[in-house]
Enzyme design. Structure first.
Site, PDB file in Angstrom:
ATOM      1  N   SER A 241       0.824  -1.210   0.000  1.00  0.00           N
ATOM      2  CA  SER A 241       0.000   0.000   0.000  1.00  0.00           C
ATOM      3  C   SER A 241       0.860   1.263   0.000  1.00  0.00           C
ATOM      4  O   SER A 241       2.047   1.233   0.340  1.00  0.00           O
ATOM      5  CB  SER A 241      -0.879   0.011   1.251  1.00  0.00           C
ATOM      6  OG  SER A 241      -0.058   0.166   2.389  1.00  0.00           O
ATOM      7  N   GLY A 245       4.402   2.107   1.873  1.00  0.00           N
ATOM      8  CA  GLY A 245       5.520   2.635   1.090  1.00  0.00           C
ATOM      9  C   GLY A 245       6.097   3.911   1.680  1.00  0.00           C
ATOM     10  O   GLY A 245       7.307   4.125   1.677  1.00  0.00           O
ATOM     11  N   GLU A 262       6.776  -0.228  -5.224  1.00  0.00           N
ATOM     12  CA  GLU A 262       5.693  -0.532  -6.155  1.00  0.00           C
ATOM     13  C   GLU A 262       4.432  -0.536  -5.315  1.00  0.00           C
ATOM     14  O   GLU A 262       4.102  -1.510  -4.653  1.00  0.00           O
ATOM     15  CB  GLU A 262       5.961  -1.892  -6.814  1.00  0.00           C
ATOM     16  CG  GLU A 262       5.179  -2.094  -8.094  1.00  0.00           C
ATOM     17  CD  GLU A 262       4.061  -3.079  -7.917  1.00  0.00           C
ATOM     18  OE1 GLU A 262       2.906  -2.621  -7.889  1.00  0.00           O
ATOM     19  OE2 GLU A 262       4.326  -4.276  -7.797  1.00  0.00           O
ATOM     20  N   CYS A 296      -2.748  -4.678  -8.224  1.00  0.00           N
ATOM     21  CA  CYS A 296      -2.455  -3.246  -8.218  1.00  0.00           C
ATOM     22  C   CYS A 296      -2.720  -2.657  -9.598  1.00  0.00           C
ATOM     23  O   CYS A 296      -2.831  -1.451  -9.748  1.00  0.00           O
ATOM     24  CB  CYS A 296      -1.046  -2.969  -7.724  1.00  0.00           C
ATOM     25  SG  CYS A 296       0.173  -3.860  -8.618  1.00  0.00           S
TER      26      CYS A 296
END
Ligand code: UN1
Length: 502
Positions: A241, A245, A262, A296
């Protein structure tokens, strides 16, 4: 215990840390891996303690000193053999993903294939890892760059792709001469244990008994935190998430480490009135409900021209109404459950919020039972706050537009920037979408879904998605250290920039 689990080396209780074939540890808290389809326990995993984490990273540091000396093509051969092992076990590994994560078996096997493809790619890469040669401004000088292994590296992965994202990172890092230390999501530790066992076997057959590939199952708060602060890990590659991050990024930056992030996406398709709807529909439905909306790269927004909005909505509702939702092991099923009750609650909360923020529910959105939900289609007036938020669930927001400038503005006006797509047969629209003023995402597709990226390209995105790139193209460079070399082979000392110091 199911037979295929035994064949993958899964026991009723499994240690969650490993730094070699007979080097398994885990005496921390026990987590139970739960089957999201029926809520039943599959097996238990014992997380690593801080002391065990230290021991494993020490082994990784020691192994790195030797592994980096192995010629890259030899490392590539070992990675190729890891890929062969995954090929042999593809069916079982695919079933394990489906059992533990809940994606349908076809996608579970597809994910194992993605890891296998990465092993092939990484093996080829191992004979490349090219540097450039530059023209020196000085006579009798040679200038070039070379790439050296970086060190033991940390890999943090999320629940939704429990094997492929490991493959993107670990297999590339291994050929680069790094020694990966992997922390999988505690929602899917068994997938990681099965992968670690396959790696241990291959490495051991080649005499690498300790530390080349390591596993550290633990929570983000404990093991994740240790990793991000650990100066022995010069690179942390993290998938998850945006909130995760941000923490990882700050913590790694504080020690001037490197990170590959990512994070979340909020992927949109622009559907022009000049789109071919027959090409669009399967791509749109798979992109929106594949992996139950937990990729994602899932299509979360469809920005559709007013002229074809009604026809698109009616075709979408028709397609959604005939979807088989249920047991992800069943061949006929196209959508399995969400990963856990929290994910169901998040989806229900988001649907509610969307309606409060001006949305019109066009289809679905209800919980069926357990972790099973009906995918939702909601028409929204624009990028209201809930539309700007990534909800990891099958909610598709339909947003109408009148002219192409408006479509592009809607497209880019969200915090995330992972994947994007346009469906149009109009060359000018397509080229504008791909131009500097077009999509601001790391991935831009034409007449295909935002999801289902091939491994050959670099994967990742901009803005809140974190800016990292993994998998194909030259993503490997982030896993190595670049060294610029200048050699004077002449008989005169010469300075650059024409400086005369004589
Ligand atoms: C992810 O959801 O973190 O492009 C990865 C795709 C897959 C990978 C998704 N190849 O949909």
């Amino acid at each position: 215990m199911k037979r295929f689990l035994k064949e993958l080396g899964i026991e009723d209780i499994n240690p969650g840390g490993s730094y070699g074939i007979d080097r398994w540890v885990g005496s921390g808290d026990t987590v139970t891996s739960i089957n999201p389809s029926d809520g039943e326990p599959i097996a238990k995993v014992q997380l690593v303690t801080t002391e065990e984490y230290e021991k494993i990273v020490d082994a990784s540091v020691r192994a790195f000193k030797a592994w980096r000396l192995e010629p890259a093509p030899k490392r590539g051969e070992i990675v190729r053999e890891i890929g062969l092992k995954l090929r042999e076990r593809k069916e079982g590994l695919g079933r394990l993903i489906t059992l533990e994560m809940g994606k349908i078996l076809e996608e579970g096997k597809g994910e194992v294939q993605e890891a296998i493809d990465m092993s092939d790619f990484a093996c080829g890469l191992s004979r490349q890892l090219y540097g450039l040669t530059m023209a020196s401004e000085r006579p009798n000088h040679r200038m070039y760059e070379q790439w050296h292994p970086l060190g033991p590296i940390g890999i943090i992965t999320s629940f939704n792709f429990p094997m492929a994202v490991w493959g993107w990172n670990a297999l590339v890092s291994l050929v680069c001469g790094d020694t990966p230390v992997w922390k999988p999501s505690t929602k899917v530790p068994l997938c990681a244990i099965a992968i670690q066992k396959a790696c241990n076997e291959v490495l051991c057959e080649h005499g690498w008994e300790e530390g080349v590939s390591c596993l550290v199952c633990g929570t983000g708060r404990e093991v994740g935190d240790l990793m991000t602060k650990d100066a022995r890990l010069p690179l942390i590659s993290a998938t998850g998430s945006v909130a995760m991050g941000r923490k990882v990024s700050v913590s790694v930056a504080e020690r001037l480490g490197r990170s590959i992030l990512e994070l979340g996406g909020n992927n949109a398709l622009i559907v022009s009135e000049k789109a071919d709807l027959d090409v669009l529909m399967p791509a749109l439905v798979f992109g929106a409900i594949g992996t139950a909306g937990q990729r994602c790269t899932t299509i979360r927004r469809v920005i559709v021209h007013e002229e074809i909005k009604e026809i698109l909505i009616s075709r979408l509702i028709k397609a959604y109404s005939s979807l088989r939702i249920g047991d992800p092991m069943d061949k006929e099923t196209v959508m399995g459950p969400l990963v856990d009750p929290q994910a169901v609650a998040n989806m229900q909360g988001a649907v509610q919020t969307a309606l409060e923020q001006g949305g019109t529910l066009l289809h679905g959105g209800r919980r069926i039972s357990g972790n099973f939900v009906e995918p939702a289609i909601i028409e929204m007036p624009g990028n209201v706050p809930i539309v700007c938020t990534e909800t990891f669930a099958p909610i598709l927001y339909v947003i109408p537009y009148d002219d192409f400038d408006e479509a592009l503005a809607l497209h880019n006006d969200v915090p995330q920037g992972l994947s994007s797509g346009i469906f149009s047969k109009d060359l000018e629209e397509v080229e504008r979408f791909l131009s500097v003023e077009g999509s601001d995402c790391g991935i831009a597709n034409v007449n295909i879904s935002t999801s289902g990226a091939e491994i050959g390209g670099a994967f990742g995105g901009e803005k809140d998605t974190g800016g990292g790139r993994e998998a194909g193209s030259d993503a490997w460079k982030a896993y190595m250290r670049r060294q610029t070399v200048t050699i004077n082979w002449g008989r005169k000392a010469q300075l650059s920039q024409g400086i005369d110091f004589s």
